[in-house]
Scaffold this active site. Structure first.
Site, PDB file in Angstrom:
ATOM      1  CG  HIS A 174      -2.076   0.909   1.173  1.00 43.05           C
ATOM      2  ND1 HIS A 174      -2.261   1.936   2.073  1.00 43.05           N
ATOM      3  CD2 HIS A 174      -3.115   0.967   0.323  1.00 43.05           C
ATOM      4  CE1 HIS A 174      -3.368   2.594   1.783  1.00 43.05           C
ATOM      5  NE2 HIS A 174      -3.922   2.032   0.719  1.00 43.05           N
ATOM      6  CE  LYS A 203      -1.289   3.458  -2.243  1.00 41.19           C
ATOM      7  NZ  LYS A 203      -2.514   4.134  -1.842  1.00 41.19           N
ATOM      8  CG  ASP A 236      16.789  12.236 -11.687  1.00 46.00           C
ATOM      9  OD1 ASP A 236      17.126  11.098 -12.066  1.00 46.00           O
ATOM     10  OD2 ASP A 236      16.401  13.127 -12.451  1.00 46.00           O
TER      11      ASP A 236
END
Length: 530
Positions: free
Chosen positions: A194, A196, A201
């Site tokens: 889950h 995110k 870079d």
């Protein structure tokens, strides 16, 4: 010792934590966790036991850091530096931190040139390119339906097999007969990847938002952009690689394979797999923590007076840090519980007069979190989704009843607040916006007497049972003494709460809040799965 504190379970867990922190994190947190274990399946409507009301008296003062004072330990924020005993501490300038407020801003930030054309250019370059693309998804969610994330990524993987890696995390808890019997979508309730986090870079975006269309248009979430923060980017790159190594690897023919030498997540021995995964992830956390401690010592506790001048001569013109980032990881299947420890301790140590603004799109707090909210001293403003902006509102089949289940859980909690006479100290707000859904989660902490927050938690956890016990989660604690960044965080909070209304007894008398009897009966049985 941080690894032990993060990975321990059962009674040993709290003994190790109490021995780890410079100050005791509070007996209230201990009692809350014991209550969570002993009362997980009991009727939540029952009045809290009398000892809960004593929680403020049992909780000691905010723990103090025993390390020598330095410019990284200002008086206003040093109370939170106990977190660095568990995870790496990254000092940055607040000028590198930008808080976003809307899906449109998130979309503009995430817009990049076509990935395929960028990879093509790297192949045609005169010199070898080190461009790499690593994508970590959940196996069950990413494989749902005929057209899914796997099928979307296959052409990219087939064309650039040396530069593109697609890892599909499969929870070790979905195996055997259970895996065969549970259909698609419902199998996602057993456990997910889950996290995110989006890396480009040396820059990082932390959010609770996915990359589907609604998150760029009319699904409200939270987002923070850490620009040009190489050490933080390196940490999350290593974390994604670590979880990727214990995940299934998507192949060009749409099959999956385990990394050589790794235990299979659902065909192999579960205990062996979880032990290997724990080691892989904790190695990343502990090595980063050691690096940051050495950097801190070299920069601020060195006997050499030339350290800062040498850094400037070497071209390091970064401003002095006024903000500190702590990555908080929760992977209960692997016995990694850092986010849970930090969140419970923050709730425990929030002193009288402090204000905590807590938001979640899916209001289903663990028993421990509920006990701490109800039994400690700070004021709470809890923002949650009204049924109309719940992501499941209007869904077909059983899923369409999920918003009603959340209303039932909300009403039970509100009734408990009222029964304890806590309506002034603990207040609920419901977010509503026509045509939108609500997915924001996190908290803002205002110290007593302060009009601006000095700490926020932002990332993927929802403060619910799934986030704590089933899924892989990550968020960051941002602690800042920068007034400009504090104002950004305050404005973010105020903007979300501006679209909300206060919850009262009358709220649950509305026709749209009437919960069917079968939903009330089923909710206690299934609430740990959503």
């Amino acid at each position: 010792m941080a690894a032990a504190a993060a990975a321990a379970a059962g009674p040993v867990f709290w003994r190790r934590l109490l021995g780890l922190l410079p100050g005791r994190p509070g007996l209230a947190a201990l009692l809350g966790r014991l209550s969570d274990r002993l009362g997980r399946n009991r009727d939540r409507r029952r009045r809290r036991p009398p000892w809960l009301l004593l929680a403020p008296l049992l909780s000691p003062a905010v723990p103090h850091v025993i390390s020598p004072p330095c410019c990284l330990c200002p008086e206003g924020v040093h109370r939170f530096q106990w977190i660095r005993n568990l995870v790496p501490e990254f000092g940055v300038s607040s000028s590198h931190v930008r808080v976003l407020s809307s899906p449109a801003e998130f979309f503009e930030l995430m817009k990049v040139d076509c990935l395929e054309s960028t990879l093509e250019e790297s192949l045609q370059a005169k010199f070898p390119s080190d461009l790499r693309v690593s994508i970590l998804l959940d196996f069950t969610r990413g494989s749902r339906g005929r057209k899914n994330s796997r099928t979307m990524l296959l052409p990219l993987l087939q064309r650039f097999p040396q530069q593109v890696r697609v890892s599909l995390f499969h929870t070790p808890n979905l195996r055997g007969l259970l895996r065969l019997l549970i259909p698609e979508r419902f199998n996602e309730t057993i456990g997910l990847q889950h996290i995110k986090v989006y890396l480009f870079d040396n820059s990082v975006v932390l959010s609770g938002a996915n990359l589907s269309d609604s998150y760029f248009t009319n699904r409200q979430d939270r987002y923070v952009f850490l620009q040009d923060c190489p050490e933080i980017a390196d940490f999350f790159t290593e974390l994604v690689d670590a979880v990727g190594d214990v995940s299934l690897q998507l192949q060009g023919d749409d099959t999956v394979q385990v990394v050589e030498g790794m235990v299979h997540p659902y065909k192999g021995d579960r205990a062996a797999y979880c032990k290997a995964a724990n080691k892989r992830v904790m190695d990343v956390i502990n090595s980063a923590r050691t690096r940051q401690q050495m950097l801190h010592a070299q920069t601020f506790h060195s006997n050499s007076l030339l350290t800062q001048e040498d850094a400037a001569a070497a071209g390091d013109q970064r401003p002095a840090p006024d903000t500190w980032i702590y990555p908080l990881i929760q992977m209960k299947p692997f016995e990694i519980q850092i986010d849970e420890v930090v969140t419970e301790t923050l709730l425990t140590e929030a002193e009288r007069g402090a204000r905590v603004y807590l938001t979640t799109g899916y209001f289903n707090l663990t028993q421990a979190y509920m006990d701490l909210v109800l039994g400690t001293r700070a004021e709470y403003q809890i923002l949650l989704a009204s049924p109309e902006v719940n992501g499941f509102f209007g869904a077909k089949g059983v899923a369409g009843a999920i918003p009603a289940a959340y209303v039932h859980i909300e009403q039970q909690f509100y009734s408990e607040v009222c029964s304890l006479g806590q309506q002034e100290r603990v207040q609920l707000q419901e977010y509503w916006r026509r045509g939108w859904t609500f997915h924001a989660k996190g908290l803002w902490l205002y110290l007593a007497g302060s009009s601006l927050p000095c700490l926020t938690l932002i990332g993927s956890p929802n403060f619910g049972y799934r986030s704590v016990h089933r899924d892989l989660e990550a968020q960051i604690a941002i602690v800042t003494e920068s007034r400009a960044l504090q104002q950004q965080l305050h404005q973010e909070q105020a903007q979300l709460y501006l679209r909300s209304g206060a919850v009262s007894s009358a709220t649950f008398e509305q026709p749209s809040r009437q919960v069917k009897l079968w939903v009330k009966m089923v909710t206690p049985l299934i609430k740990n799965f959503f």
